[in-house]
Design an enzyme around this catalytic site. Structure first.
Site, mmCIF file in Angstrom:
data_model
loop_
_atom_site.group_PDB
_atom_site.id
_atom_site.type_symbol
_atom_site.label_atom_id
_atom_site.label_comp_id
_atom_site.label_asym_id
_atom_site.label_seq_id
_atom_site.Cartn_x
_atom_site.Cartn_y
_atom_site.Cartn_z
ATOM 1 N N HIS A 185 0.834 -1.217 0.000
ATOM 2 C CA HIS A 185 0.000 0.000 0.000
ATOM 3 C C HIS A 185 0.857 1.250 0.000
ATOM 4 C CE1 HIS A 185 -2.986 -2.969 1.038
ATOM 5 N NE2 HIS A 185 -3.913 -2.085 0.784
ATOM 6 N N PRO A 186 0.376 2.257 -0.703
ATOM 7 C CA PRO A 186 1.124 3.528 -0.715
ATOM 8 C C PRO A 186 0.887 4.306 0.579
ATOM 9 C CG PRO A 186 -0.930 3.776 -1.920
ATOM 10 C CD PRO A 186 -0.863 2.324 -1.493
ATOM 11 N N SER B 78 -6.260 3.572 -5.651
ATOM 12 C CA SER B 78 -5.631 4.325 -4.561
ATOM 13 C C SER B 78 -5.790 5.820 -4.769
ATOM 14 C CB SER B 78 -4.140 3.996 -4.473
ATOM 15 O OG SER B 78 -3.967 2.703 -3.980
ATOM 16 N N GLN C 198 -7.585 8.295 -2.033
ATOM 17 C CA GLN C 198 -6.904 9.441 -1.414
ATOM 18 C C GLN C 198 -7.640 10.746 -1.735
ATOM 19 O OE1 GLN C 198 -2.838 9.512 -0.705
ATOM 20 N NE2 GLN C 198 -2.498 7.333 -1.017
ATOM 21 N N PHE D 24 1.229 3.079 7.216
ATOM 22 C CA PHE D 24 -0.020 3.244 7.971
ATOM 23 C C PHE D 24 -1.198 2.942 7.050
ATOM 24 C CE2 PHE D 24 -3.620 6.015 9.037
ATOM 25 C CZ PHE D 24 -3.853 5.639 10.351
ATOM 26 N N CYS E 186 -8.765 2.716 6.011
ATOM 27 C CA CYS E 186 -9.634 2.789 4.827
ATOM 28 C C CYS E 186 -9.936 4.265 4.571
ATOM 29 C CB CYS E 186 -10.907 1.990 5.047
ATOM 30 S SG CYS E 186 -11.978 2.031 3.609
ATOM 31 N N ALA E 187 -9.209 4.850 3.631
ATOM 32 C CA ALA E 187 -9.261 6.302 3.430
ATOM 33 C C ALA E 187 -10.664 6.768 3.048
ATOM 34 C CB ALA E 187 -8.230 6.717 2.375
HETATM 35 N N1 GUN Z 1 -2.889 3.442 2.540
HETATM 36 C C1 GUN Z 1 -3.541 3.795 3.624
HETATM 37 N N2 GUN Z 1 -4.863 3.828 3.435
HETATM 38 C C2 GUN Z 1 -5.067 3.470 2.184
HETATM 39 C C3 GUN Z 1 -6.235 3.306 1.396
HETATM 40 O O1 GUN Z 1 -7.380 3.490 1.799
HETATM 41 N N3 GUN Z 1 -6.010 2.919 0.140
HETATM 42 C C4 GUN Z 1 -4.773 2.709 -0.340
HETATM 43 N N4 GUN Z 1 -4.655 2.315 -1.589
HETATM 44 N N5 GUN Z 1 -3.675 2.855 0.354
HETATM 45 C C5 GUN Z 1 -3.820 3.226 1.619
#
Ligand code: GUN
Length: 169
Positions: free
Chosen positions: A68-69, A85, A89, A120, A123-124
């Site tokens: 994950h980024p 992603s 974001q 870290f 779930c953004a």
């Molecule tokens: N890294 C931290 N939170 C997230 C997310 O919700 N999506 C992605 N792709 N990377 C994350």
């Protein structure tokens, strides 16, 4: 866009290609879930994908977490995120940060990575910017095992939203 019955009828490579993006850069989760078909509904498919992820050994789970980024990190600044992603974001309000907020994210990302050795994960799409920053601060006090477990729970939420997108479009 595949309905569930179409997904159930796909051969393994086509099915894996359709679901590969649900777990960031980790098509093995979809691939290894294929033998568990047919799936009754989205919840059943999601549960089986998550079961595959949870049955994997911890090193493989760690590689998934590390795929994950960072939120508002270098890949985001350089427009090198996967489409999913990038959307996540943007929804969380991370694509238009002022200089001070960007610095806060970068400092917390660095502190988190230094402590745990992985990025870290939250779930953004389910958390706005202030909630994400607050969680970064509080979760820094957790143990590595707690954060490994929390990251997997958040990855499950991310995958569910991505699956819902896939089945709705
Ligand atoms: N890294 C931290 N939170 C997230 C997310 O919700 N999506 C992605 N792709 N990377 C994350």
């Amino acid at each position: 866009m595949p309905s569930l019955s179409v997904l159930n009828d796909l051969d393994r490579p086509a099915y894996t290609a359709a679901l590969a993006h649900l777990f960031e850069h980790s098509p093995w989760v979809a691939d290894e879930t294929w033998p568990r078909r047919p799936f009754r509904d989205a919840a059943h498919l999601h549960a089986q994908l998550c079961a595959t992820m949870r049955a994997a050994d911890p090193a493989r789970q760690l590689a998934l977490i590390r795929a994950h980024p960072d939120l508002a990190g270098r890949l985001a600044q350089q427009n090198q995120l996967t489409p999913e992603s990038a959307r996540e974001q943007t929804v969380a309000g991370l694509s238009q940060l002022g200089a001070n907020e960007l610095a806060s994210f970068q400092n917390l990302n660095a502190a988190y990575r230094a402590r745990f050795g992985f990025p870290f994960i939250i779930c953004a799409r389910l958390n706005a910017r202030p909630a994400i920053l607050a969680a970064m601060q509080t979760r820094l006090a957790n143990t590595p095992a707690e954060e490994h477990a929390t990251a997997l729970c958040e990855i499950e939420k991310i995958a569910r939203l991505r699956l819902d997108d896939l089945l709705q479009n």
